[in-house]
Design a protein around this motif. Sequence first.
Motif, short mmCIF file in Angstrom:
data_model
loop_
_atom_site.label_atom_id
_atom_site.label_comp_id
_atom_site.label_asym_id
_atom_site.label_seq_id
_atom_site.Cartn_x
_atom_site.Cartn_y
_atom_site.Cartn_z
N LEU A 1 -50.53 -11.95 15.85
CA LEU A 1 -49.89 -10.74 15.71
C LEU A 1 -49.99 -10.39 15.20
CD1 LEU A 1 -50.07 -11.14 20.12
CD2 LEU A 1 -51.98 -10.54 18.38
N ASP A 2 -50.10 -9.07 14.72
CA ASP A 2 -48.84 -8.83 13.29
C ASP A 2 -47.58 -7.81 14.28
OD1 ASP A 2 -50.18 -8.87 11.22
OD2 ASP A 2 -51.56 -7.30 11.31
N MET A 3 -46.43 -8.45 13.73
CA MET A 3 -45.20 -7.42 14.62
C MET A 3 -44.69 -5.63 14.34
SD MET A 3 -44.12 -10.46 16.64
CE MET A 3 -42.75 -9.61 17.78
N LEU A 4 -44.38 -5.21 14.25
CA LEU A 4 -44.26 -3.77 14.34
C LEU A 4 -43.34 -4.15 13.22
CD1 LEU A 4 -42.86 -2.17 17.83
CD2 LEU A 4 -45.22 -1.93 16.71
N LYS B 1 -44.15 1.02 10.68
CA LYS B 1 -42.97 0.59 11.68
C LYS B 1 -42.16 2.06 12.31
CE LYS B 1 -37.66 0.41 10.12
NZ LYS B 1 -36.85 0.19 9.17
N PRO B 2 -41.90 1.39 13.41
CA PRO B 2 -41.51 1.82 14.44
C PRO B 2 -40.79 3.15 14.13
CG PRO B 2 -40.54 0.33 14.93
CD PRO B 2 -41.95 -0.58 13.43
N ALA B 3 -40.51 4.36 14.68
CA ALA B 3 -39.92 5.53 14.18
C ALA B 3 -38.96 5.66 15.05
CB ALA B 3 -40.32 7.28 14.67
N ASP B 4 -39.10 4.89 16.92
CA ASP B 4 -37.73 4.38 17.07
C ASP B 4 -37.24 3.57 17.27
OD1 ASP B 4 -35.86 4.43 20.17
OD2 ASP B 4 -37.59 4.93 21.33
N PRO B 5 -36.02 3.54 16.89
CA PRO B 5 -35.57 2.32 17.00
C PRO B 5 -35.36 1.09 18.33
CG PRO B 5 -33.83 3.76 16.03
CD PRO B 5 -34.97 4.30 16.32
N PRO C 1 -39.20 -5.38 24.34
CA PRO C 1 -40.43 -4.60 24.46
C PRO C 1 -41.22 -5.00 23.49
CG PRO C 1 -38.44 -3.46 24.11
CD PRO C 1 -37.92 -4.37 23.98
N ILE C 2 -40.67 -5.88 22.72
CA ILE C 2 -42.12 -6.70 21.99
C ILE C 2 -42.88 -8.24 22.04
CG2 ILE C 2 -41.81 -8.28 19.62
CD1 ILE C 2 -40.46 -6.40 18.14
N SER C 3 -41.98 -8.48 23.06
CA SER C 3 -42.14 -10.22 23.94
C SER C 3 -43.03 -9.19 24.75
CB SER C 3 -40.84 -10.88 24.32
OG SER C 3 -39.98 -11.10 23.82
N ARG C 4 -42.50 -8.20 25.95
CA ARG C 4 -43.59 -8.10 26.38
C ARG C 4 -45.19 -7.98 26.12
NH1 ARG C 4 -44.32 -8.97 31.21
NH2 ARG C 4 -46.47 -9.19 30.87
N LYS D 1 -56.71 -20.21 29.42
CA LYS D 1 -56.56 -21.22 29.85
C LYS D 1 -55.23 -21.85 29.97
CE LYS D 1 -60.96 -21.96 31.38
NZ LYS D 1 -62.66 -23.35 30.76
N LYS D 2 -54.69 -22.10 28.31
CA LYS D 2 -53.61 -22.71 28.06
C LYS D 2 -53.23 -21.82 26.91
CE LYS D 2 -52.32 -26.92 26.59
NZ LYS D 2 -52.25 -29.03 26.35
N VAL D 3 -52.32 -21.92 26.19
CA VAL D 3 -51.27 -20.93 25.73
C VAL D 3 -50.30 -22.07 25.00
CG1 VAL D 3 -49.78 -19.48 24.50
CG2 VAL D 3 -51.20 -19.15 26.48
N ILE D 4 -50.33 -22.52 23.53
CA ILE D 4 -49.39 -23.04 22.68
C ILE D 4 -48.90 -21.84 21.83
CG2 ILE D 4 -49.10 -24.55 21.29
CD1 ILE D 4 -50.84 -26.04 22.55
N ALA D 5 -47.74 -21.50 22.00
CA ALA D 5 -47.43 -20.22 21.24
C ALA D 5 -45.94 -20.81 20.01
CB ALA D 5 -46.27 -19.59 22.17
N ILE D 6 -46.53 -20.46 18.53
CA ILE D 6 -45.88 -20.90 16.91
C ILE D 6 -44.73 -19.51 17.20
CG2 ILE D 6 -45.49 -21.45 15.52
CD1 ILE D 6 -48.19 -23.38 16.34
N GLY D 7 -44.06 -19.36 16.21
CA GLY D 7 -43.23 -18.10 15.69
C GLY D 7 -42.74 -18.57 14.63
N TYR D 8 -42.26 -17.82 14.78
CA TYR D 8 -40.84 -17.92 12.97
C TYR D 8 -39.87 -16.59 12.79
CZ TYR D 8 -43.34 -15.22 10.06
OH TYR D 8 -43.81 -13.76 9.10
N GLY D 9 -38.69 -16.97 12.57
CA GLY D 9 -38.16 -16.13 12.04
C GLY D 9 -37.26 -16.26 10.98
#
Length: 53
Positions: free
Chosen positions: A8-11, A18-22, A29-32, A44-52
């Motif tokens: 998934l691309d993040m906003l 880029k969202p107009a509303d900060p 909301p991004i997590s939702r 059936k199963k999720v392995i989530a990987i992310g970075y910051g």
Amino acid sequence: MGYGMLALDMLGHGGTGKPADPAADIPRPISRDIADVVDAERPKKVIAIGYGW
């Protein structure tokens, strides 16, 4: 092997604008959004990987 992947691309990154509303650019909301995509795919199963930065 039966594996799948959701990338998934993040906003404001990748191919999204880029969202107009900060208020739209905060973690809850991004997590939702991510949870909604995963729920729609019904894996059936999720392995989530992310970075910051």
